[in-house]
Design a protein around this motif. Structure first.
Motif, PDB file in Angstrom:
ATOM      1  N   PRO A   1       0.793  -1.248   0.013  1.00 58.52           N
ATOM      2  CA  PRO A   1      -0.042   0.173   0.164  1.00 58.52           C
ATOM      3  C   PRO A   1       0.893   1.323   0.138  1.00 58.52           C
ATOM      4  O   PRO A   1       0.679   2.233  -0.920  1.00 58.52           O
ATOM      5  N   LEU A   2       1.879   1.319   0.643  1.00 54.58           N
ATOM      6  CA  LEU A   2       2.851   2.379   0.767  1.00 54.58           C
ATOM      7  C   LEU A   2       3.645   2.411  -0.679  1.00 54.58           C
ATOM      8  O   LEU A   2       3.712   3.528  -1.106  1.00 54.58           O
ATOM      9  N   ALA A   3       3.906   1.510  -1.237  1.00 56.80           N
ATOM     10  CA  ALA A   3       4.597   1.617  -2.493  1.00 56.80           C
ATOM     11  C   ALA A   3       3.635   1.910  -3.462  1.00 56.80           C
ATOM     12  O   ALA A   3       3.837   2.811  -4.465  1.00 56.80           O
ATOM     13  N   ILE A   4       2.547   1.752  -3.434  1.00 61.93           N
ATOM     14  CA  ILE A   4       1.214   2.068  -4.386  1.00 61.93           C
ATOM     15  C   ILE A   4       1.138   3.569  -4.215  1.00 61.93           C
ATOM     16  O   ILE A   4       1.026   4.472  -5.402  1.00 61.93           O
ATOM     17  N   GLN A   5       1.119   4.105  -3.146  1.00 63.60           N
ATOM     18  CA  GLN A   5       0.978   5.493  -2.876  1.00 63.60           C
ATOM     19  C   GLN A   5       2.384   6.254  -3.276  1.00 63.60           C
ATOM     20  O   GLN A   5       2.137   7.223  -4.137  1.00 63.60           O
ATOM     21  N   GLU A   6       3.451   5.734  -3.629  1.00 60.25           N
ATOM     22  CA  GLU A   6       4.658   6.370  -3.906  1.00 60.25           C
ATOM     23  C   GLU A   6       4.712   6.270  -5.436  1.00 60.25           C
ATOM     24  O   GLU A   6       5.059   7.140  -6.126  1.00 60.25           O
ATOM     25  N   PHE A   7       3.970   5.024  -6.081  1.00 58.55           N
ATOM     26  CA  PHE A   7       4.018   4.832  -7.427  1.00 58.55           C
ATOM     27  C   PHE A   7       3.084   5.852  -8.026  1.00 58.55           C
ATOM     28  O   PHE A   7       3.519   6.422  -9.324  1.00 58.55           O
ATOM     29  N   GLU A   8       2.104   6.239  -7.282  1.00 54.94           N
ATOM     30  CA  GLU A   8       1.323   7.406  -7.839  1.00 54.94           C
ATOM     31  C   GLU A   8       1.861   8.719  -7.930  1.00 54.94           C
ATOM     32  O   GLU A   8       1.926   9.606  -9.006  1.00 54.94           O
ATOM     33  N   ARG A   9       2.981   8.818  -6.962  1.00 55.02           N
ATOM     34  CA  ARG A   9       3.748  10.158  -6.994  1.00 55.02           C
ATOM     35  C   ARG A   9       4.780  10.273  -8.237  1.00 55.02           C
ATOM     36  O   ARG A   9       4.938  11.255  -8.662  1.00 55.02           O
ATOM     37  N   ILE A  10       4.996   9.100  -8.633  1.00 56.38           N
ATOM     38  CA  ILE A  10       6.021   9.106  -9.649  1.00 56.38           C
ATOM     39  C   ILE A  10       5.157   9.602 -11.133  1.00 56.38           C
ATOM     40  O   ILE A  10       5.875  10.395 -11.831  1.00 56.38           O
ATOM     41  N   GLY A  11       4.094   9.309 -11.196  1.00 60.46           N
ATOM     42  CA  GLY A  11       3.308  10.064 -12.304  1.00 60.46           C
ATOM     43  C   GLY A  11       3.207   9.256 -13.567  1.00 60.46           C
ATOM     44  O   GLY A  11       2.796   9.912 -14.655  1.00 60.46           O
ATOM     45  N   VAL A  12       3.477   7.905 -13.476  1.00 62.73           N
ATOM     46  CA  VAL A  12       3.533   7.274 -14.831  1.00 62.73           C
ATOM     47  C   VAL A  12       2.169   6.323 -14.895  1.00 62.73           C
ATOM     48  O   VAL A  12       1.521   6.196 -13.782  1.00 62.73           O
ATOM     49  N   PRO A  13       1.531   6.416 -16.037  1.00 67.08           N
ATOM     50  CA  PRO A  13       0.314   5.768 -16.334  1.00 67.08           C
ATOM     51  C   PRO A  13       0.156   4.363 -15.911  1.00 67.08           C
ATOM     52  O   PRO A  13      -0.891   3.902 -15.610  1.00 67.08           O
ATOM     53  N   THR A  14       0.987   3.782 -16.195  1.00 70.36           N
ATOM     54  CA  THR A  14       1.002   2.348 -16.272  1.00 70.36           C
ATOM     55  C   THR A  14       2.449   1.559 -15.362  1.00 70.36           C
ATOM     56  O   THR A  14       3.369   2.383 -15.459  1.00 70.36           O
ATOM     57  N   VAL A  15       1.909   0.306 -15.021  1.00 67.94           N
ATOM     58  CA  VAL A  15       3.271  -0.317 -14.344  1.00 67.94           C
ATOM     59  C   VAL A  15       4.088  -0.873 -15.635  1.00 67.94           C
ATOM     60  O   VAL A  15       3.552  -0.924 -16.615  1.00 67.94           O
ATOM     61  N   PHE A  16       5.261  -1.319 -15.357  1.00 66.58           N
ATOM     62  CA  PHE A  16       6.289  -1.435 -16.445  1.00 66.58           C
ATOM     63  C   PHE A  16       5.704  -2.735 -17.042  1.00 66.58           C
ATOM     64  O   PHE A  16       5.934  -3.028 -18.124  1.00 66.58           O
TER      65      PHE A  16
END
Lengths: 171, 426
Positions: free
Chosen positions: B40-55
């Motif tokens: 859940p913390l990683a998902i929050q930080e992932f959103e901050r990166i601002g990419v639309p999709t996962v790799f």
């Protein structure tokens, strides 16, 4: 930004992440909910008495144990400005750099400091001064790559920069 | 110049002929992992990166295993974040309750981690996968977030410490005893930042399950990764499971090691680690009289078939001592089902044990066996830190499933010989 001054809280060797933030509080990742339990199983008074800007001193292997980023997050959220230790466990070290919690590996500073001493820390130069003992120490220097992450405020800022979402890692 | 298996796997991913310890590299990862505490913390930080999709939605594994089945409302909210993220990004390997297992039992079982891989997981025991000859290491949530966005992670190439185990293992001695002994020998920071390479004649005969146990606890010596050279035992385990092609690497004879430590396993008794560090291990003959309130058999360290079978062997026709609680947690649904079909679960229940669906629960004091003030547990888990399994004034001792099962029967910490009496020297 890089010159810190704070009162010291000394902890021993092998302070593990369960001591820094017990797993019973990990059903949330909200830093404001983690902060009141910071260091609870090492020193139950700590979170209530620590003042913003204070400094944690650890011995060897500070932050050993789990990968929970909640540990450096809790330390940051409770207002601690910097952690200085003789050595850090690798995941805690990495997590601290990644979330922008200042940490320094400095054996002499860690061994000499006593709880209540006041230290000044020049993060950019890695210079630690114990005002109570009138002693100055040089901490280990970060490799250039890690300095870039630190300069970007953490890994997310750095990744945003490398993906072209930000112009400068200092921005 | 020769390289170790760890250096070779990292070099292959870096697209380089040669790597030396200390080099910083950014390399593609084959799988990234998160659980209900870290994702859940990683998902929050992932959103901050601002990419639309996962790799790559097929190279991310999300396993809600720590506080599941959800122990309270907050835990349920955490898993909900994971579930919704998995749905939004079409993550292939999200495992719902009923299909999940303890992450480090589950991913190898399903063939999602294979020899030669580079795997990072936002869980410190990700190093478990070194048991099949992969480079696998634990990271935090922000590293997981960055890897979910970019498919890469940065590493400092570790130095390697080679452990050579020789001699014949005594009865009831398992991988757990070897690793507890080893951590006792080198200390909880004895392998800090290094790779632990487990080799030697005693290892070539060691079961795959025991290898998982040993690699799992490399982190308890501070290591970046623990690794075994894959062999026929590895091949037997991975073939038929592997979801991807795999490659066996071996260390060169002229590889450079930070240190080589030789250990005569014939001298190793079943081990018990005393509170509050895994390095406080001693042979069972040196334990003394230690009564216990609870025994836990399971976890990512010892929740596999070999572990369940040895526990059942000792518990057959015997009863858990009055006043002692025995909790047994098979590591995955597959293992749970196999334990039922082999009749092990019936043995456990007849003995008076509580047998549960897979969860990390009690290992980290989450649920399913939390300790009260002053209580003492013997567990087959991996950490015995202050407050690890509950109240800060409770105690955790660590051992193998054989010692744990025997101790549950006697109500105090004893070796299997004291209960079973077969094939024992003392």
């Amino acid at each position: 930004m890089t010159q810190l001054k704070g009162k010291v809280w000394v902890f021993g060797d092998d302070i593990d992440t369960d001591a820094i933030i017990p797993a019973r509080y990990l059903n949330t990742s909200d830093p404001s909910e983690l902060a009141p339990h910071c260091m609870e199983d090492a020193d139950p008074k700590f979170a209530h008495q620590v003042a913003p800007g204070d400094i944690i001193i650890g011995g060897k292997n500070f932050g050993c144990g789990s990968s929970r980023e909640h540990a450096p997050l809790a330390i940051k959220a409770v207002g601690v400005a910097c952690v200085i230790a003789e050595s850090f466990a690798r995941i805690f070290y990495r997590n601290s750099i990644n979330i922008g919690l200042p940490i320094l590996e400095c054996g002499a500073a860690a061994q000499r400091a006593r709880s209540g001493d006041v230290l000044t820390v020049d993060l950019a130069k890695g210079i630690v001064t114990n005002l109570a003992l009138h002693e100055t120490y040089q901490a280990a220097v970060f490799p250039p790559f890690m300095q870039e992450i630190i300069g970007a405020g953490g890994l997310i800022g750095y990744v945003r920069y490398t993906l072209g979402k930000e112009k400068s890692p200092d921005g | 110049m020769g390289m170790t298996i760890t250096e070779k796997i990292l070099a292959a991913h870096a697209g380089k002929e040669q790597l030396t310890p200390g080099e910083l590299i950014s390399i593609p990862v084959d799988l990234v992992l998160g659980n209900d505490v870290t994702a859940p913390l990683a998902i929050q930080e992932f959103e901050r990166i601002g990419v639309p999709t996962v790799f790559d939605p097929e190279k991310i594994a999300l396993v809600p295993d720590h506080f599941t089945p959800n122990k309270d409302i907050k835990s349920a909210e955490q898993v909900k974040v994971m579930r919704e993220f998995a749905k939004k990004h079409k993550i292939t390997h999200y495992f719902e309750i009923g299909r999940m297992g303890i992450e480090h039992c589950l991913l190898p079982e399903l063939g999602l981690v294979v020899p030669g891989d580079v795997v990072i997981g936002a869980d410190s025991h990700t190093c478990t996968y070194g048991a099949v000859g992969a480079f696998a290491t634990g990271v935090g949530s922000t590293d997981l977030a960055a890897a979910m966005a970019t498919g890469e992670a940065w590493f400092r190439v570790p130095e390697t410490i080679r452990f050579v185990y020789y001699g014949k293992m005594r009865p009831w001695v398992t991988g757990k005893d070897l690793i507890l002994y080893t951590i006792g020998l080198i200390g909880v920071e004895g392998a800090r930042y290094a790779a632990m390479e487990f080799t030697g004649e005693a290892i070539s005969d060691l079961s795959q399950d025991s290898r998982f146990t040993m690699a799992n606890m490399a982190i308890e010596a501070g290591a970046k990764n623990g690794i075994f050279i894959p062999d026929a035992i590895t091949k037997e385990y991975v073939q038929g499971r592997a979801q991807r092609s795999y490659q066996f690497y071996d260390s060169d004879p002229d590889a450079t090691y930070k240190e080589v430590i030789e250990i005569d396993v014939s001298q190793i008794e079943p081990q018990v680690a005393f509170p509050h560090l895994p390095e406080n291990s001693r042979g069972i003959s040196q334990v003394g009289d230690i009564p216990i309130d609870q025994v836990v058999i399971g976890s990512c360290t010892n929740g596999r078939m070999e572990d369940l079978r040895v526990a059942a062997d000792i518990l057959t026709g015997r009863q858990v001592a009055p006043g002692v609680r025995l909790v047994i947690l098979p590591g995955t649904q597959g293992l749970y089902k196999q334990a039922i079909s082999e009749g092990l679960v019936e043995i456990f229940i007849d003995a008076g044990a509580a047998v549960s669906t897979p969860t990390c629960g009690p290992c980290l004091g989450g649920h399913m066996g939390v300790l009260a003030k002053g209580e003492r547990a013997l567990a087959t888990t991996n950490r015995n830190f202050v407050g690890r399994m509950g109240h800060p004034e409770s105690e955790v001792y660590l051992s193998s499933p054989a010692v744990a099962a025997a101790s549950a029967v006697m109500g105090r910490i004893v070796g299997p010989c004291q209960v079973v009496g077969k094939g024992c020297q003392g």
